[in-house]
Design an enzyme around this catalytic site. Structure first.
Site, short mmCIF file in Angstrom:
data_model
loop_
_atom_site.label_atom_id
_atom_site.label_comp_id
_atom_site.label_asym_id
_atom_site.label_seq_id
_atom_site.Cartn_x
_atom_site.Cartn_y
_atom_site.Cartn_z
N SER A 259 9.57 -6.37 8.11
CA SER A 259 10.47 -6.22 6.97
C SER A 259 9.84 -5.26 5.97
CB SER A 259 10.70 -7.58 6.30
OG SER A 259 9.53 -7.94 5.59
N LYS A 260 10.56 -5.03 4.91
CA LYS A 260 10.12 -4.08 3.87
C LYS A 260 8.72 -4.42 3.35
CE LYS A 260 13.89 -1.76 1.58
NZ LYS A 260 13.56 -0.58 2.36
N ARG A 261 8.37 -5.70 3.39
CA ARG A 261 7.05 -6.11 2.91
C ARG A 261 5.94 -5.38 3.66
NH1 ARG A 261 5.54 -10.84 4.44
NH2 ARG A 261 7.32 -11.16 5.81
N HIS A 262 6.24 -5.00 4.91
CA HIS A 262 5.20 -4.36 5.72
C HIS A 262 5.16 -2.85 5.54
CE1 HIS A 262 6.19 -8.12 8.03
NE2 HIS A 262 4.91 -8.23 7.87
N GLY A 263 6.01 -2.31 4.68
CA GLY A 263 6.03 -0.85 4.47
C GLY A 263 7.39 -0.31 4.83
#
Ligand code: GLU
Length: 486
Positions: A259-263
Site C-alpha cells: 500500500s501507499k505506506r510502503h512508498g
C-alpha cells in the site's frame, strides 16, 4: 496448451484511480502470456461504476500501460478511438448487450427482480453471519404478485439477482492454484443488474469475456472469490467459461499488503521517479513468477520465450524496492551514453541543464559518470557541477577543513594556471609530482582538490574529471575555494 486454441488474454481495469503496481503486473502477465503463445492481448475498460469511474483515470491507465511498453492488440487507443473487431472496449458503450442477456435469464427463470434495499439485505447478512448461519433464501426469489405490486407502488426500483445453487459446490480449476472449492450455501444470489439498470462487474465481465473470445482470464487473486459466481453465469447462459489464473497478492517488505505506506504504488510515480520502463517490467515479471534457474535479467525476447503460468507462485510475492533499484541501475549501465541523455531529458530540463549550458559536451560527462547512475534524476544530480558551481556537501566541507587544505588548493591553482596540455595523463603526473615535492600523501592533495572543484567527495576518476572540467573552471574553483578557507 491445445495447439489449435487461439490465445486471447485481457486486462480489464476499472478506471477509478491510477494504475497501481499490482495492476501493472497483471497487465504484464497477460501481455507476456499472449506474446509467448503468439496470441492477442485485449484492453477493456470496465467503467460501469458511474460514480467512481473518471476519464482522467482512463487516460492515466492508458498512459501507464503505454509507458511500460505493453502494446495491446485490441482496445481503446485513447478516449475516442478504438481498435479491434469486438468493440466497443468501453463497457458503458455495451449496455444493450448486457440487457439482452439479463432479459434472457429473467425469461428462463434464472434471475429475478429484487426489491430489497441495500440496507435490508445488509441487515439480513449481518444477522446470519453473526449467528454463523448460511444466507437465507432471498425474499424476492419467490415474490407474490401482490407483494411485487406493493413494492412497485411504493416506488421501489428492482435490481436483478442471479439465482445461485442452494447446495453443492462450485469448483474453480485455477491454472496457478489448482482446484479451489466454493460451497454454494455460502454464496448469496448475485446482483447482476443494479437498480440504475447498469450491469454489475461480475455480470458485465462474463458477458464481455465471452463476447471478446477471451481464452484465459489472468487477474489478481482478489477476484478468485468472484469466480464461482462467474462460472455459474457462464453455465446459465450456455457458454464455455475461459480458463482462470489468479495471481498471488503483492506484499510490502514488512509482510503486509502493498500500500501507499510502503512508498509509490502508482505506475506513473515510478516513471516520474526516473525508473526505466524496461527495468520495471523486468522487476514486475519476477514479482510472483520465476524460472527454475532463478534468472534475474531478461531481454524482452527472453521474457516472451520464458514466461508461462506454471512458473507463477501461489504464495504472496514481496515487493522489494532495493532489488528494483539495483535492477534499474543494471539497465541504466547497459544504456549507451546518448540513450541515457535522451531518457534523462525531462529530468535534465527540470534541473535547468537543457539546453546544455556552456561547458564540456554532455555526452562525454555522462559517459564518465555512467557507472554511478541508478535512476534518471541521478543524471542531472551527478553532472550538474560540470556546468555550474554547486553547494559543498557536508563531507566535502569536512575534507576542506583539514589544516593543509588551503595551502594545497593555492599551490595547485598556481601549478595548473598555465598547465598544458590539460589532459588526464599529464595532469596526473604533475599532481603526483606536486605531492612528492610538498611531501604530502596523495590523499591529502586529491581529496581537497576533488572537493574544491566538484563540491563533493565522490565522483568519477579525478584526472578525467579535471580534463573535462577544463583549466579555466578548475583553476577558478581552486582559487575561490582557497580564498574562502580561513
Ligand atoms: N475491473 C476489474 C478490476 O479492475 C477487473 C477484474 C477482472 O480482471 O476480471 O478489478
Amino acid at each position: 496448451m491445445n495447439p489449435t486454441e487461439e490465445i486471447r488474454t485481457r486486462f480489464a481495469p476499472s478506471p477509478t484511480g491510477y494504475l497501481h503496481i499490482g495492476g501493472a503486473r497483471t497487465t504484464l502477465y497477460n501481455w507476456l502470456f499472449a506474446r509467448h503463445y503468439g496470441g492477442t492481448f485485449v484492453l477493456r475498460i470496465e467503467d460501469t461504476d458511474e460514480v467512481r469511474s473518471t476519464v482522467d483515470s482512463v487516460t492515466a491507465i492508458l498512459d501507464s500501460i503505454s509507458w511500460l511498453g505493453l502494446d495491446w492488440d485490441e482496445g481503446p487507443l485513447d478516449l475516442e478511438r478504438e481498435q479491434g473487431p469486438y468493440g466497443s472496449y468501453f463497457q458503458m458503450k455495451r449496455l444493450p448487450s448486457y440487457q439482452e442477456q439479463i432479459r434472457k435469464l429473467l425469461a428462463e427463470g434464472k434471475a429475478y427482480p429484487c426489491y430489497c434495499t441495500k440496507e435490508e439485505t445488509a441487515a439480513v447478512r449481518q444477522e446470519t453471519q453473526a449467528k454463523g448461519q448460511p444466507m437465507p433464501e432471498d425474499p424476492c426469489r419467490r415474490l407474490s404478485d401482490a407483494k411485487r405490486r406493493e413494492h412497485e407502488t411504493a416506488g421501489r426500483l428492482p435490481a436483478v439477482r442471479f439465482i445461485m445453487p442452494d447446495e453443492g459446490e462450485t469448483v474453480v480449476e485455477d491454472l496457478i492454484r489448482g482446484q479451489v472449492h466454493f460451497e454454494s450455501r455460502l454464496q448469496p444470489d448475485l446482483v447482476i443488474q443494479k437498480t440504475t439498470g447498469g450491469p454489475t462487474y461480475n455480470f458485465a465481465c462474463v458477458c464481455d469475456d465471452h463476447a471478446m473470445r477471451i481464452s484465459h482470464v489472468i487477474r489478481g487473486d482478489e477476484h478468485l472469490s468472484n469466480t464461482p459466481a462467474q462460472i455459474r453465469i457462464y453455465e446459465a447462459l450456455g457458454w464455455q467459461p475461459p480458463k482462470f489464473a489468479h495471481l498471488s497478492m503483492i506484499l510490502g517488505p514488512d509482510g503486509t499488503k502493498l500500500s501507499k505506506r510502503h512508498g509509490a504504488t502508482s505506475t506513473l510515480e515510478y516513471r516520474d521517479q526516473g525508473f526505466l520502463p524496461e527495468a520495471l517490467r523486468n522487476y514486475l515479471a519476477l514479482l510472483g513468477w520465476s524460472t527454475s534457474d532463478s534468472k534475474q535479467l531478461f531481454t524482452p525476447e527472453e521474457l516472451f520465450a520464458a514466461f508461462d503460468l506454471p512458473g507463477c507462485q501461489k504464495s504472496p510475492a514481496t515487493f522489494d524496492p532495493v532489488k528494483l533499484n539495483w535492477m534499474n541501475g543494471e539497465y541504466m549501465r547497459a544504456l549507451a551514453p546518448a540513450d541515457i541523455v535522451k531518457r534523462a531529458e525531462p529530468f535534465l530540463k527540470n534541473a535547468g541543464l537543457l539546453p546544455v549550458p556552456a561547458g564540456p559536451p554532455l555526452i562525454d560527462v555522462v559517459a564518465l559518470e555512467r557507472e554511478k547512475f541508478k535512476l534518471l534524476p541521478d543524471v542531472p544530480g551527478r553532472v550538474d557541477f560540470f556546468y555550474r558551481e554547486t553547494a559543498l556537501t557536508d563531507k566535502a566541507r569536512k575534507v576542506l577543513s583539514a589544516p593543509e587544505a588551503k595551502g594545497v588548493l593555492s599551490g595547485l591553482a598556481e601549478l595548473l594556471g598555465g598547465f598544458a596540455p590539460f589532459m588526464e595523463k599529464p595532469l596526473e603526473e604533475a599532481i603526483r609530482g606536486f605531492c612528492s615535492a610538498k611531501t604530502l600523501k596523495p590523499g591529502q592533495v586529491f581529496h581537497p582538490l576533488r572537493a574544491a572543484v566538484s563540491g563533493r567527495t565522490d565522483g568519477p576518476t579525478l584526472f578525467s574529471m579535471l580534463e573535462l572540467l577544463g583549466r579555466e573552471t578548475v583553476v577558478a574553483r581552486l582559487r575561490k575555494t582557497a580564498a574562502s578557507l580561513g
